[in-house]
Motif scaffolding. Structure first.
Motif, PDB file in Angstrom:
ATOM      1  N   ASP A  49       0.853  -1.184   0.000  1.00  0.00           N
ATOM      2  CA  ASP A  49       0.000   0.000   0.000  1.00  0.00           C
ATOM      3  C   ASP A  49       0.886   1.229   0.000  1.00  0.00           C
ATOM      4  O   ASP A  49       2.031   1.179   0.456  1.00  0.00           O
ATOM      5  N   LEU A  50       0.336   2.328  -0.481  1.00  0.00           N
ATOM      6  CA  LEU A  50       1.072   3.585  -0.423  1.00  0.00           C
ATOM      7  C   LEU A  50       1.062   4.111   1.002  1.00  0.00           C
ATOM      8  O   LEU A  50       0.068   3.956   1.712  1.00  0.00           O
ATOM      9  N   PRO A  51       2.155   4.744   1.424  1.00  0.00           N
ATOM     10  CA  PRO A  51       2.139   5.382   2.740  1.00  0.00           C
ATOM     11  C   PRO A  51       1.043   6.447   2.773  1.00  0.00           C
ATOM     12  O   PRO A  51       0.728   7.060   1.756  1.00  0.00           O
ATOM     13  N   VAL A  52       0.461   6.649   3.938  1.00  0.00           N
ATOM     14  CA  VAL A  52      -0.609   7.624   4.101  1.00  0.00           C
ATOM     15  C   VAL A  52      -0.199   8.632   5.167  1.00  0.00           C
ATOM     16  O   VAL A  52       0.280   8.263   6.232  1.00  0.00           O
ATOM     17  N   VAL A  53      -0.376   9.916   4.843  1.00  0.00           N
ATOM     18  CA  VAL A  53      -0.091  10.996   5.788  1.00  0.00           C
ATOM     19  C   VAL A  53      -1.365  11.826   5.912  1.00  0.00           C
ATOM     20  O   VAL A  53      -1.900  12.304   4.910  1.00  0.00           O
ATOM     21  N   ASP A  54      -1.851  11.959   7.117  1.00  0.00           N
ATOM     22  CA  ASP A  54      -3.084  12.711   7.379  1.00  0.00           C
ATOM     23  C   ASP A  54      -4.238  12.246   6.494  1.00  0.00           C
ATOM     24  O   ASP A  54      -5.003  13.043   5.959  1.00  0.00           O
ATOM     25  N   GLY A  55      -4.347  10.936   6.309  1.00  0.00           N
ATOM     26  CA  GLY A  55      -5.451  10.362   5.553  1.00  0.00           C
ATOM     27  C   GLY A  55      -5.304  10.414   4.045  1.00  0.00           C
ATOM     28  O   GLY A  55      -6.187   9.983   3.312  1.00  0.00           O
ATOM     29  N   THR A  56      -4.191  10.946   3.550  1.00  0.00           N
ATOM     30  CA  THR A  56      -3.984  11.083   2.105  1.00  0.00           C
ATOM     31  C   THR A  56      -2.776  10.255   1.673  1.00  0.00           C
ATOM     32  O   THR A  56      -1.700  10.385   2.269  1.00  0.00           O
ATOM     33  N   PRO A  57      -2.937   9.415   0.631  1.00  0.00           N
ATOM     34  CA  PRO A  57      -1.775   8.657   0.145  1.00  0.00           C
ATOM     35  C   PRO A  57      -0.669   9.593  -0.329  1.00  0.00           C
ATOM     36  O   PRO A  57      -0.933  10.625  -0.946  1.00  0.00           O
ATOM     37  N   VAL A  58       0.551   9.234  -0.017  1.00  0.00           N
ATOM     38  CA  VAL A  58       1.714  10.026  -0.398  1.00  0.00           C
ATOM     39  C   VAL A  58       1.919   9.929  -1.909  1.00  0.00           C
ATOM     40  O   VAL A  58       1.770   8.865  -2.500  1.00  0.00           O
ATOM     41  N   GLU A  59       2.258  11.051  -2.533  1.00  0.00           N
ATOM     42  CA  GLU A  59       2.630  11.069  -3.940  1.00  0.00           C
ATOM     43  C   GLU A  59       4.120  11.363  -4.019  1.00  0.00           C
ATOM     44  O   GLU A  59       4.668  12.066  -3.173  1.00  0.00           O
ATOM     45  N   TYR A  60       4.762  10.824  -5.061  1.00  0.00           N
ATOM     46  CA  TYR A  60       6.202  10.997  -5.219  1.00  0.00           C
ATOM     47  C   TYR A  60       6.483  11.833  -6.457  1.00  0.00           C
ATOM     48  O   TYR A  60       5.940  11.565  -7.527  1.00  0.00           O
ATOM     49  N   ALA A  61       7.323  12.837  -6.298  1.00  0.00           N
ATOM     50  CA  ALA A  61       7.660  13.733  -7.400  1.00  0.00           C
ATOM     51  C   ALA A  61       8.195  12.940  -8.583  1.00  0.00           C
ATOM     52  O   ALA A  61       9.061  12.080  -8.436  1.00  0.00           O
TER      53      ALA A  61
END
Length: 93
Positions: A70-82
């Motif tokens: 799974d993608l890491p989640v920060v404050d309920g939002t999946p992290v996106e990578y530049a």
């Protein structure tokens, strides 16, 4: 920073591992593809490649290489990578 497993299974499937992100990267799309979505991703977006994913081999690679499911989640939002899109499954563009 992209690499394959020693038997080159991932390269044959068109993906490599980003060790820093602990993620599978579709080489053609330059996108993160979650392990559970890999077969669908290839079937939908790369059907001309006619690749069949061995689910047992994929599971072994994911476990041995510590790939995130799974993608890491920060404050309920999946992290996106530049610089990388995220391909999550059936609805991915």
């Amino acid at each position: 920073q992209l690499y394959d497993v020693p038997d080159h299974t991932l390269a044959r499937w068109g993906v490599l591992i980003n060790r820093r992100l602990r993620a599978l990267i579709c080489v053609a799309c330059q996108a993160i593809v979650l392990p559970a979505a890999l077969s669908q991703h290839i079937a939908q977006l790369h059907e001309d490649a006619r690749i069949s994913i061995d689910a047992d081999r994929l599971a072994s690679i994911v476990e041995n290489e510590s790939i995130l499911n799974d993608l890491p989640v920060v404050d309920g939002t999946p992290v996106e990578y530049a610089g990388l899109e995220t391909k999550e499954g059936f609805g991915c563009p």
